[in-house]
Scaffold this motif. Structure first.
Motif, PDB file in Angstrom:
ATOM      1  N   GLY A 138       0.880  -1.236  -0.017  1.00  0.00           N
ATOM      2  CA  GLY A 138      -0.076   0.097   0.036  1.00  0.00           C
ATOM      3  C   GLY A 138       0.976   1.249   0.036  1.00  0.00           C
ATOM      4  O   GLY A 138       2.225   1.309   0.165  1.00  0.00           O
ATOM      5  N   LYS A 139       0.261   2.253  -0.119  1.00  0.00           N
ATOM      6  CA  LYS A 139       0.830   3.607  -0.042  1.00  0.00           C
ATOM      7  C   LYS A 139       1.567   3.952   1.144  1.00  0.00           C
ATOM      8  O   LYS A 139       2.657   4.565   1.193  1.00  0.00           O
ATOM      9  N   SER A 140       1.296   3.434   2.248  1.00  0.00           N
ATOM     10  CA  SER A 140       2.048   3.445   3.700  1.00  0.00           C
ATOM     11  C   SER A 140       3.134   2.319   3.779  1.00  0.00           C
ATOM     12  O   SER A 140       3.791   2.549   4.767  1.00  0.00           O
ATOM     13  N   ASP A 141       3.164   1.777   2.933  1.00  0.00           N
ATOM     14  CA  ASP A 141       4.221   0.391   2.845  1.00  0.00           C
ATOM     15  C   ASP A 141       5.568   1.042   2.296  1.00  0.00           C
ATOM     16  O   ASP A 141       5.507   0.769   0.829  1.00  0.00           O
TER      17      ASP A 141
ATOM     18  N   ILE B   7      16.053  -5.785   1.463  1.00  0.00           N
ATOM     19  CA  ILE B   7      15.189  -4.921   1.465  1.00  0.00           C
ATOM     20  C   ILE B   7      14.870  -4.556   2.825  1.00  0.00           C
ATOM     21  O   ILE B   7      14.778  -5.450   3.880  1.00  0.00           O
ATOM     22  N   GLY B   8      14.264  -3.402   3.041  1.00  0.00           N
ATOM     23  CA  GLY B   8      14.012  -2.813   4.636  1.00  0.00           C
ATOM     24  C   GLY B   8      12.720  -2.573   4.526  1.00  0.00           C
ATOM     25  O   GLY B   8      12.063  -1.861   3.582  1.00  0.00           O
ATOM     26  N   TYR B   9      11.875  -3.172   5.334  1.00  0.00           N
ATOM     27  CA  TYR B   9      10.245  -2.966   5.488  1.00  0.00           C
ATOM     28  C   TYR B   9      10.044  -2.642   6.808  1.00  0.00           C
ATOM     29  O   TYR B   9      10.283  -3.533   7.603  1.00  0.00           O
ATOM     30  N   LYS B  10       9.501  -1.331   7.359  1.00  0.00           N
ATOM     31  CA  LYS B  10       9.118  -1.334   8.620  1.00  0.00           C
ATOM     32  C   LYS B  10      10.379  -1.239   9.310  1.00  0.00           C
ATOM     33  O   LYS B  10      11.382  -0.440   8.883  1.00  0.00           O
ATOM     34  N   LYS B  11      10.555  -1.798  10.319  1.00  0.00           N
ATOM     35  CA  LYS B  11      11.601  -2.253  11.270  1.00  0.00           C
ATOM     36  C   LYS B  11      12.576  -3.263  10.794  1.00  0.00           C
ATOM     37  O   LYS B  11      13.456  -3.429  11.414  1.00  0.00           O
ATOM     38  N   ASP B  12      12.196  -4.152   9.800  1.00  0.00           N
ATOM     39  CA  ASP B  12      12.831  -5.239   9.686  1.00  0.00           C
ATOM     40  C   ASP B  12      13.643  -5.260   8.223  1.00  0.00           C
ATOM     41  O   ASP B  12      13.273  -4.417   7.406  1.00  0.00           O
ATOM     42  N   SER B  13      14.628  -6.024   8.106  1.00  0.00           N
ATOM     43  CA  SER B  13      15.139  -6.309   7.034  1.00  0.00           C
ATOM     44  C   SER B  13      15.112  -7.753   6.456  1.00  0.00           C
ATOM     45  O   SER B  13      14.921  -8.562   6.931  1.00  0.00           O
ATOM     46  N   TYR B  14      14.954  -7.890   5.146  1.00  0.00           N
ATOM     47  CA  TYR B  14      14.906  -9.067   4.282  1.00  0.00           C
ATOM     48  C   TYR B  14      15.903  -9.341   3.379  1.00  0.00           C
ATOM     49  O   TYR B  14      16.298  -8.251   2.550  1.00  0.00           O
TER      50      TYR B  14
END
Length: 354
Positions: free
Chosen positions: A265-268, A286-293
Motif C-alpha cells: 500500500g501507499k503507507s508501505d 530490503i528494508g520494510y518497516k523496522k525489519d530487513s529481508y
C-alpha cells in the motif's frame, strides 16, 4: 494549507523519482517482468536454506582491531580485507594477520577513503579504489606499492573485470549540479593503470536521500550481458512500486527486467539498502518497516526464489550475505554479546535445497 501540502507532495514526487536524463527508456516489448508479492517477501516458505560450511575467526593473537569491513576478496593463499580504519589487510585462510598493504594518509603511495579492491591474480597485484583521492592504486601481493592511476573523472565505488580490462564504477562529483547523482564508467588497464572514460555519464538522477557509494555493487553479469541496478528512492505515499534492472549496451542502458512489488500500500515504504548481481542471481537487501529481508531473484527464469527476514538484533550491512559464487555466500558476523569487543568471523554459506 491543504493546497500547500498537496503542492509539496507533488513536488516531492517529481523531485525524488529517478530522473535518468540520458538513458531512461519507456518500458519496451521483451522486458522481463519479475513480480515480488508482499506475501512472498514477508511470509515465503523457502525450499532453499543457507548452510554454514566454513568459519574464519579473525580474533587471533596479534590481529589488529577490525571495526568496519568495507570489502573482502579471496585469493588462493590469502584473504585481502578492506577495513575503513585499518586499511587494506592481508590474512591467511585461518584468519592470522600477515601484514598491512600500504597505509592511510595523504602521501602519493597512501590512501584516504578506500571503497573497494580488485584482485588481479594474473599479474599478482591488488587494486584499491580511493573515493577521496579519485584514483586507483596497485600493490603487489607482498604489500609493496606499485603505482597510482591519474585522477579519475569521478569518485570510484566499485571495480569489475571486463574482458582484459578493469571496469571502474564512479559517482559523479558535485559539479554535475545540486542534487544530481551520476554514474560514470572508466575502462582501466590493470598493469599500467591507464584508463579511458566514457565522455558522458552512463546514468543520472536526482536525490537528496543518499549518495551512490551507499550501493557498492551496482553491476553484475548474466551470461555475457552486463547488468546495472541502482534502486530508486522510495518514500511513504509512493504509488508506483516498480524498479528496473538495465542491460548495458556500449554507452547506454536498455531496460532488461522490471521488478514489480505488488500488494504494497501507499503507507508501505520498502527500502532497497544493498544489491549484488552474480551469475544470473540478484541478491537484494530490503528494508520494510523496522525489519530487513534478504531477497534473491533468479534472473534467468525471471522469478523470485528466496526471501528471509534477517535477525533484527544482529542486522548490519556486514551481516547481509555476499556472493562468492552463484550458490556460495559469506557474511561478517560480529560478537554482539558482552562488553568486550572482538574481531568478527567470516562465515561461509552454501545455498542448498532442504
Amino acid at each position: 494549507m491543504k493546497f500547500s501540502t498537496g503542492f509539496y507532495l507533488l513536488l516531492c514526487l517529481a523531485l525524488f523519482q529517478y530522473c535518468n536524463t540520458k538513458n531512461e527508456t519507456e518500458v519496451v516489448k521483451g522486458i522481463h517482468q519479475i513480480e515480488i508479492s508482499k506475501e512472498f517477501l514477508l511470509d515465503h516458505e523457502n525450499d532453499l536454506q543457507f548452510k554454514a560450511i566454513d568459519t574464519i575467526d579473525l580474533e587471533r593473537p596479534g590481529n589488529p582491531p577490525i571495526s568496519s569491513i568495507q570489502y573482502i576478496t579471496f585469493a588462493k593463499d590469502y584473504i585481502f580485507l578492506l577495513d575503513m580504519k585499518q586499511g587494506l589487510l592481508k590474512f591467511d585462510h585461518d584468519g592470522n594477520f600477515i601484514q598491512t598493504l600500504g597505509k592511510k594518509g595523504d602521501g602519493p603511495d597512501e590512501y584516504n577513503v578506500p571503497t573497494s579492491i580488485y584482485l588481479d591474480e594474473i599479474n599478482s597485484r591488488v587494486l584499491l579504489a580511493d573515493w577521496e583521492k579519485m584514483v586507483l592504486s596497485s600493490f603487489d601481493l607482498e604489500g609493496d606499492f606499485i603505482a597510482s592511476s591519474k585522477k579519475l573523472p569521478g569518485r570510484p565505488i566499485s571495480i569489475y573485470k571486463e574482458n582484459d580490462k578493469v571496469l571502474v564504477i564512479q559517482e559523479g562529483i558535485e559539479s554535475y549540479g545540486s542534487g544530481a547523482q551520476t554514474v560514470l564508467l572508466s575502462f582501466l588497464e590493470p598493469t599500467t593503470l591507464e584508463f579511458n572514460s566514457q565522455e558522458t555519464p552512463l546514468y543520472s538522477f536526482y536525490s537528496r536521500f543518499y549518495r551512490i557509494n551507499t550501493f557498492l555493487k551496482p553491476f553484475g553479469k548474466k551470461n555475457e550481458n552486463l547488468l546495472f541496478y541502482i534502486p530508486r528512492v522510495r518514500f511513504e505515499g509512493m504509488v508506483d512500486q516498480k524498479d528496473t534492472i538495465y542491460r548495458v549496451e556500449e554507452d547506454h542502458l536498455i531496460p532488461e527486467y522490471q521488478l514489480d512489488f505488488t500488494d504494497f500500500g501507499k503507507s508501505d515504504t520498502i527500502r532497497t539498502q544493498s544489491v549484488e548481481i552474480n551469475d544470473g542471481n540478484a541478491s537484494i537487501l530490503i528494508g520494510y518497516k523496522k525489519d530487513s529481508y534478504h531477497l534473491i531473484l533468479d534472473l534467468k527464469n525471471s522469478v523470485p526464489t528466496f526471501s528471509r527476514q534477517l535477525p533484527r538484533e544482529s542486522y548490519s550491512l556486514e551481516v547481509f550475505p555476499k556472493h562468492l559464487t552463484k550458490d556460495t555466500y559469506y557474511s561478517i558476523i560480529k560478537n554482539m554479546k558482552g562488553a568486550e569487543e572482538k574481531n568478527p568471523k567470516i562465515v561461509m554459506y552454501a545455498l542448498t535445497k532442504e
